[in-house]
Motif scaffolding. Structure first.
Motif, PDB file in Angstrom:
ATOM      1  N   ASP A 120      15.889  15.684 -17.223  1.00  0.00           N
ATOM      2  CA  ASP A 120      16.090  16.132 -15.845  1.00  0.00           C
ATOM      3  C   ASP A 120      16.282  14.926 -14.926  1.00  0.00           C
ATOM      4  OD1 ASP A 120      13.600  15.041 -15.488  1.00  0.00           O
ATOM      5  OD2 ASP A 120      12.539  16.955 -15.414  1.00  0.00           O
ATOM      6  N   ARG A 121      16.101  15.111 -13.638  1.00  0.00           N
ATOM      7  CA  ARG A 121      16.386  14.053 -12.676  1.00  0.00           C
ATOM      8  C   ARG A 121      15.126  13.341 -12.177  1.00  0.00           C
ATOM      9  NH1 ARG A 121      21.224  16.570  -8.822  1.00  0.00           N
ATOM     10  NH2 ARG A 121      22.734  16.914 -10.527  1.00  0.00           N
ATOM     11  N   THR A 122      14.097  13.345 -12.947  1.00  0.00           N
ATOM     12  CA  THR A 122      12.885  12.633 -12.564  1.00  0.00           C
ATOM     13  C   THR A 122      13.140  11.124 -12.613  1.00  0.00           C
ATOM     14  OG1 THR A 122      12.147  12.811 -14.865  1.00  0.00           O
ATOM     15  CG2 THR A 122      11.262  14.404 -13.311  1.00  0.00           C
ATOM     16  N   PRO A 134       0.795  -1.237   0.000  1.00  0.00           N
ATOM     17  CA  PRO A 134       0.000   0.000   0.000  1.00  0.00           C
ATOM     18  C   PRO A 134       0.822   1.280   0.000  1.00  0.00           C
ATOM     19  CG  PRO A 134      -0.164  -1.155   2.111  1.00  0.00           C
ATOM     20  CD  PRO A 134       0.513  -2.077   1.175  1.00  0.00           C
ATOM     21  N   GLU A 135       2.071   1.216   0.453  1.00  0.00           N
ATOM     22  CA  GLU A 135       2.913   2.421   0.447  1.00  0.00           C
ATOM     23  C   GLU A 135       3.382   2.779  -0.953  1.00  0.00           C
ATOM     24  OE1 GLU A 135       3.559   4.526   2.974  1.00  0.00           O
ATOM     25  OE2 GLU A 135       2.088   3.300   4.065  1.00  0.00           O
ATOM     26  N   ARG A 136       3.694   1.771  -1.761  1.00  0.00           N
ATOM     27  CA  ARG A 136       4.181   2.026  -3.120  1.00  0.00           C
ATOM     28  C   ARG A 136       3.055   2.044  -4.142  1.00  0.00           C
ATOM     29  NH1 ARG A 136       9.199   1.131  -4.852  1.00  0.00           N
ATOM     30  NH2 ARG A 136       8.543   2.547  -6.494  1.00  0.00           N
ATOM     31  N   MET A 153       3.700   8.753 -11.181  1.00  0.00           N
ATOM     32  CA  MET A 153       5.068   8.271 -11.364  1.00  0.00           C
ATOM     33  C   MET A 153       6.096   9.319 -10.954  1.00  0.00           C
ATOM     34  SD  MET A 153       5.110   5.853 -14.786  1.00  0.00           S
ATOM     35  CE  MET A 153       4.213   6.966 -15.851  1.00  0.00           C
ATOM     36  N   ARG A 154       5.790  10.598 -11.218  1.00  0.00           N
ATOM     37  CA  ARG A 154       6.723  11.658 -10.789  1.00  0.00           C
ATOM     38  C   ARG A 154       6.855  11.700  -9.268  1.00  0.00           C
ATOM     39  NH1 ARG A 154       4.233  14.818 -14.825  1.00  0.00           N
ATOM     40  NH2 ARG A 154       2.982  15.883 -13.238  1.00  0.00           N
ATOM     41  N   SER A 155       5.790  11.313  -8.573  1.00  0.00           N
ATOM     42  CA  SER A 155       5.824  11.331  -7.100  1.00  0.00           C
ATOM     43  C   SER A 155       6.473  10.081  -6.528  1.00  0.00           C
ATOM     44  CB  SER A 155       4.401  11.466  -6.548  1.00  0.00           C
ATOM     45  OG  SER A 155       3.647  10.285  -6.798  1.00  0.00           O
ATOM     46  N   GLY A 156       6.885   9.156  -7.409  1.00  0.00           N
ATOM     47  CA  GLY A 156       7.554   7.942  -6.944  1.00  0.00           C
ATOM     48  C   GLY A 156       6.617   6.789  -6.640  1.00  0.00           C
ATOM     49  N   VAL A 196      -4.069  11.321  -4.334  1.00  0.00           N
ATOM     50  CA  VAL A 196      -4.609  12.219  -5.360  1.00  0.00           C
ATOM     51  C   VAL A 196      -4.756  13.626  -4.803  1.00  0.00           C
ATOM     52  CG1 VAL A 196      -6.525  12.664  -6.924  1.00  0.00           C
ATOM     53  CG2 VAL A 196      -5.824  10.323  -6.468  1.00  0.00           C
ATOM     54  N   GLN A 197      -5.196  13.733  -3.564  1.00  0.00           N
ATOM     55  CA  GLN A 197      -5.347  15.062  -2.953  1.00  0.00           C
ATOM     56  C   GLN A 197      -3.997  15.756  -2.817  1.00  0.00           C
ATOM     57  OE1 GLN A 197      -7.459  13.752   0.581  1.00  0.00           O
ATOM     58  NE2 GLN A 197      -9.421  14.507  -0.207  1.00  0.00           N
ATOM     59  N   GLU A 198      -2.965  15.004  -2.467  1.00  0.00           N
ATOM     60  CA  GLU A 198      -1.622  15.583  -2.378  1.00  0.00           C
ATOM     61  C   GLU A 198      -1.133  16.085  -3.733  1.00  0.00           C
ATOM     62  OE1 GLU A 198       0.934  12.664  -0.735  1.00  0.00           O
ATOM     63  OE2 GLU A 198      -0.072  12.609   1.225  1.00  0.00           O
ATOM     64  N   LEU A 199      -1.546  15.403  -4.799  1.00  0.00           N
ATOM     65  CA  LEU A 199      -1.142  15.805  -6.152  1.00  0.00           C
ATOM     66  C   LEU A 199      -1.971  16.969  -6.688  1.00  0.00           C
ATOM     67  CD1 LEU A 199      -0.677  12.274  -7.793  1.00  0.00           C
ATOM     68  CD2 LEU A 199       1.124  13.835  -7.037  1.00  0.00           C
ATOM     69  N   GLY A 200      -3.010  17.352  -5.962  1.00  0.00           N
ATOM     70  CA  GLY A 200      -3.857  18.457  -6.406  1.00  0.00           C
ATOM     71  C   GLY A 200      -5.026  18.025  -7.261  1.00  0.00           C
ATOM     72  N   GLY A 201      -5.307  16.713  -7.294  1.00  0.00           N
ATOM     73  CA  GLY A 201      -6.449  16.211  -8.047  1.00  0.00           C
ATOM     74  C   GLY A 201      -6.158  16.030  -9.522  1.00  0.00           C
ATOM     75  N   TRP A 202      -7.229  15.890 -10.275  1.00  0.00           N
ATOM     76  CA  TRP A 202      -7.107  15.715 -11.722  1.00  0.00           C
ATOM     77  C   TRP A 202      -7.017  17.064 -12.431  1.00  0.00           C
ATOM     78  CZ3 TRP A 202      -9.530  12.055  -8.771  1.00  0.00           C
ATOM     79  CH2 TRP A 202      -9.256  10.724  -9.066  1.00  0.00           C
TER      80      TRP A 202
END
Length: 432
Positions: A296-298, A165-167, A247-250, A225-231
């Motif tokens: 970049d470093r993504t 659940p973490e990943r 994926m950018r958030s890991g 999703v809320q941390e990412l700011g939604g859709w």
């Protein structure tokens, strides 16, 4: 000049062959690893049953909405851990009333389902963002109005995210074409979907742990999703956009290959063209927004995905368009030689480069047949002589439509960039 084009064409074919081989090998490994699995009659209980809010965006879906609601409410998942949010988004038909009528039947009366008649903007992404504000579940599940999940679909989606659940911020399943026998077009779409989901999706997940959120039949962690700011409100392909954000958030998007839903596909060229042009344009916009991440470093998964999309939507498309143009010019010149014998064709078929090009093309065609037939063999009831014949015919007909759609989508995007005009609206797929 032509020799240079031949070399570029051969390089393009080999890159395409390389990408095909990688996903084919990964898909084959995945298929063999999952030949044996637990029978659905003896599925073990989950470690826990997180609360899930299922969201169904619907715009003028009176024809299909009751079947979808029935399938969702019959999911094998504890009813007290399930919330269903049905959005009748800017509807001019009886979508909302169809749902209310169904909820009055004894089987479904008292279930936790809300009908929300929405008049906002932003299309499907706007609906999902509205749901994000009121959903009570730990996870959001999303089903399109025509996508009827199999009874254990939610079980398998939750089972997958609970593995890590973490990943695993999201899990997605497979979508099957329920009207694939309708006509030639739906049969070709079915072949495309079977190949995409049973070779490409499984191959990428097996080898690289890369997953892509589809438009339907997935769950996603609400807090993430809320941390990412939604859709992205108004995005033409909100699923691709949120996949890149995750994926950018890991985070990873896990494949739950046994979670299946049955959806309706376009039955006319007009409906197909409008649906696929929207998808192509949306993917172009997401690619352009993420192109910088090649340098970049993504995370490396982002770079691999961007490279895949650039090859598919830009490089390969451009190569096919150029080759088709040369082919047509060559045909015209061959005809003109009847009247003007001194004219020469652009491409002489007897040259070594032309022969090498033809051999490479035959290899690519062989791999196309191989991967689709492996995909069909892994899907019960799909490996038939009829489907094999359709596979061959589709390569020279249906597959070429992708080029037309992609070029049209690129033209629309460039036109809007130049004119500065862009109007977001709900791009509805016609139902039958």
């Amino acid at each position: 000049m032509l020799d240079s084009l031949y070399v570029i064409a051969i390089m393009t074919i080999w890159i395409s062959i390389g990408m095909t081989l990688v996903t084919l090998i990964g898909g084959a490994i995945f298929i063999f690893k999952h030949l044996h699995h637990t029978d659905i009659e003896t599925l073990p209980p989950l470690a826990r049953y997180p609360h899930v809010s299922i969201v169904v965006p619907a715009h003028n879906e009176a024809l299909v909405i009751q079947d979808t609601v029935k399938a969702i409410l019959r999911l094998h998942y504890p009813a007290d851990h399930l919330e269903v949010l049905m959005y009748a988004d800017n509807c001019q038909d009886t979508t909302a009333q169809e749902i209310r009528d169904l909820m009055q039947t004894p089987e479904f009366k008292g279930r936790n389902l809300k009908v929300i008649e929405r008049t906002g903007t932003g299309g499907k992404a706007g609906v999902l963002n509205d749901a994000l504000k009121i959903a009570t579940g730990e996870y959001l599940g999303v089903y399109d109005a025509d996508a009827a999940p199999e009874t254990n679909a939610l079980y398998f989606l939750v089972q997958k995210v609970l593995e890590n659940p973490e990943r695993y911020a999201a899990a997605f399943g497979r979508n099957k074409t329920r009207n694939y026998q309708q006509n030639f077009l739906t049969r070709c779409i079915n072949l495309e979907i079977v190949n995409t989901q049973r070779i490409q999706h499984t191959g990428l997940w097996q080898l690289f742990k890369i997953g892509r959120i589809p438009g339907t039949n997935f769950i996603i962690n609400k807090a993430v999703v809320q941390e990412l700011g939604g859709w992205n409100n108004g995005a033409l392909t909100e699923d691709t956009a949120i996949s890149f954000s995750l994926m950018r958030s890991g985070k990873l998007i896990a494949l739950a290959h046994r979670a299946e839903a049955f959806q309706q596909e376009p039955e006319t060229l007009f409906a197909y063209y409008n649906q696929r042009k929207r998808w192509a344009r949306g993917n172009y916009e997401v690619i352009m927004a993420n192109l910088k991440h090649l340098f970049d470093r993504t995370p490396w998964r982002i770079k691999l995905e961007v490279f895949y999309y650039v090859c598919t939507f830009f490089w390969f498309n451009a190569a096919i368009v150029v080759s088709n143009v040369i082919f047509l010019i060559n045909i015209d010149l061959a005809g003109a030689q009847v009247f003007w014998p001194r004219l020469h064709q652009l491409v002489a078929l007897g040259t070594p480069l032309a022969t090498l090009f033809m051999l490479n093309w035959l290899l690519m065609f062989y791999l196309y047949l191989l991967q689709i037939n492996i995909a069909l063999a892994s899907d019960y009831g799909q490996m038939t002589v009829t489907n094999f014949i359709y596979t061959i015919v589709a390569y020279f007909t249906y597959a070429q439509l992708f080029i037309i759609v992609s070029v049209a989508a690129m033209f629309d995007m460039l036109r809007d960039k130049l004119t500065g005009q862009r109007h977001t609206q709900w791009y509805k797929t016609q139902r039958f």
